[in-house]
Design a protein around this motif. Structure first.
Motif, PDB file in Angstrom:
ATOM      1  N   LEU A 125     -15.910  -6.470  -2.823  1.00 15.19           N
ATOM      2  CA  LEU A 125     -14.521  -6.186  -3.169  1.00 15.19           C
ATOM      3  C   LEU A 125     -13.825  -7.402  -3.752  1.00 15.19           C
ATOM      4  O   LEU A 125     -13.145  -7.315  -4.775  1.00 15.19           O
ATOM      5  N   MET A 126     -13.971  -8.571  -3.105  1.00 15.72           N
ATOM      6  CA  MET A 126     -13.311  -9.789  -3.590  1.00 15.72           C
ATOM      7  C   MET A 126     -13.824 -10.167  -4.973  1.00 15.72           C
ATOM      8  O   MET A 126     -13.051 -10.573  -5.849  1.00 15.72           O
ATOM      9  N   GLU A 138      -7.786 -11.260   0.500  1.00 15.50           N
ATOM     10  CA  GLU A 138      -7.988 -10.047  -0.300  1.00 15.50           C
ATOM     11  C   GLU A 138      -6.664  -9.479  -0.781  1.00 15.50           C
ATOM     12  O   GLU A 138      -6.522  -9.061  -1.936  1.00 15.50           O
ATOM     13  N   LEU A 139      -5.677  -9.469   0.129  1.00 16.02           N
ATOM     14  CA  LEU A 139      -4.362  -8.957  -0.219  1.00 16.02           C
ATOM     15  C   LEU A 139      -3.702  -9.824  -1.275  1.00 16.02           C
ATOM     16  O   LEU A 139      -3.065  -9.322  -2.212  1.00 16.02           O
ATOM     17  N   ASP A 140      -3.858 -11.144  -1.152  1.00 13.26           N
ATOM     18  CA  ASP A 140      -3.255 -12.068  -2.124  1.00 13.26           C
ATOM     19  C   ASP A 140      -3.818 -11.853  -3.524  1.00 13.26           C
ATOM     20  O   ASP A 140      -3.074 -11.816  -4.508  1.00 13.26           O
ATOM     21  N   ILE A 141      -5.144 -11.708  -3.625  1.00 16.21           N
ATOM     22  CA  ILE A 141      -5.752 -11.525  -4.945  1.00 16.21           C
ATOM     23  C   ILE A 141      -5.392 -10.158  -5.521  1.00 16.21           C
ATOM     24  O   ILE A 141      -5.212  -9.993  -6.734  1.00 16.21           O
ATOM     25  N   VAL A 174      -7.706  -5.653   6.513  1.00 20.87           N
ATOM     26  CA  VAL A 174      -7.625  -6.269   5.191  1.00 20.87           C
ATOM     27  C   VAL A 174      -7.322  -7.746   5.371  1.00 20.87           C
ATOM     28  O   VAL A 174      -6.347  -8.118   6.029  1.00 20.87           O
ATOM     29  N   GLU A 175      -8.178  -8.604   4.814  1.00 19.65           N
ATOM     30  CA  GLU A 175      -7.970 -10.046   4.925  1.00 19.65           C
ATOM     31  C   GLU A 175      -6.810 -10.489   4.038  1.00 19.65           C
ATOM     32  O   GLU A 175      -6.550  -9.894   2.987  1.00 19.65           O
ATOM     33  N   LYS A 176      -6.113 -11.554   4.462  1.00 16.44           N
ATOM     34  CA  LYS A 176      -4.973 -12.073   3.690  1.00 16.44           C
ATOM     35  C   LYS A 176      -5.410 -12.500   2.294  1.00 16.44           C
ATOM     36  O   LYS A 176      -4.715 -12.264   1.309  1.00 16.44           O
TER      37      LYS A 176
END
Length: 257
Positions: free
Chosen positions: A239-240, A184-187, A180-182
């Motif tokens: 996803l984003m 993606e996690l932030d949003i 999981v990209e940072k």
């Protein structure tokens, strides 16, 4: 369902209580009717050997130990094999509330003190609450020994029936090593923040049951049932993109509100 009379026992402490259901069924229930006459369908308890309908008082419990071979057991015999502990909510030990996995909870009962047990009941409730603890106990309900925890609340005690370990199925295995990209996690965290609010159970109701009641009322008045709005969001593969659009929708929703 009538209250179940019992007692909480731990050491020499004996608290007469009753178990009362915490929920009620508010769903709409349908009867089965004959298609042509609209008469209620009746189900008969029928014995093929006697070739007749059997009354409830003529029915006994039977366990099939081999194909077509049964051993019967009466209600009196079921009562005879219960020990004194079986007939009470026998506390085995105490544990921290946080140690009980929510997946173990099956159903709840209100534990209500019977006359003469109020002081001991309140003492147990306050002691459990102050220690953030629950009492792990056993009792026999019907023909099953139930594992339960006595869970203290502000206004009383709940008996929370627990599943046994062997009744819990393992979580289905999913694909591992997903990165999981940072960003993606932030949003995703922004989405959670934008939709967070205090939980109030009074704000929720069964919307389908409401539409069902309205449809039944329409049928009673001789009207046709109107098709529900089938609209739903289209598939967003990225996803984003899905997360960003959802966050934007929430911001717009808050602005409108």
């Amino acid at each position: 369902m009538p209250a179940i009379k019992s007692a909480i026992s731990v050491g020499l402490l004996y608290v007469p209580v009753s178990l009362q259901k915490t929920t009620r069924d508010t769903s709409i229930h349908f009867n089965q009717l004959c298609k042509d006459t609209h008469q209620r369908i009746k189900y008969q308890k029928y014995c093929p050997s006697c070739n007749k309908e059997i009354k409830n008082e003529d029915i006994v419990k039977g366990y099939e130990f081999e194909k077509g071979q049964y051993v019967t057991i009466s209600e009196d015999e079921l009562e005879r094999i219960k020990t004194k502990a079986d007939k009470t909510i026998h506390i085995i030990h105490f544990a921290k509330m946080s140690e009980i996995d929510p997946i173990l909870f099956e159903k709840n009962y209100y534990v209500v003190p019977e006359p003469g047990g109020e002081k001991a009941y309140e003492l147990l409730r306050q002691a459990l609450l102050s220690k953030k603890s629950v009492a792990i106990a056993k009792t026999v309900l019907g023909t099953k020994e139930e594992l339960l925890c006595l869970y203290p609340e502000k206004d009383g005690i709940l008996a929370r029936i627990l599943f046994y370990q062997e009744e819990i199925q393992a979580m289905p295995k999913t694909i591992t090593n997903i990165k999981v990209e940072k960003s993606e996690l932030d949003i995703a965290k922004t989405l959670i923040d934008s939709m967070s609010q205090k939980f109030d159970i009074a704000a929720y109701y069964d919307e389908y049951q409401k539409r069902l009641r309205e449809a039944i009322e329409s049928k009673i008045q001789g009207k046709e049932i109107v098709t529900a709005d089938p609209s739903q969001p289209g598939n967003i593969i990225d996803l984003m993109e899905a997360l960003k659009k959802t966050v934007e929708m929430r911001k717009g929703h808050k602005g409108t509100a």
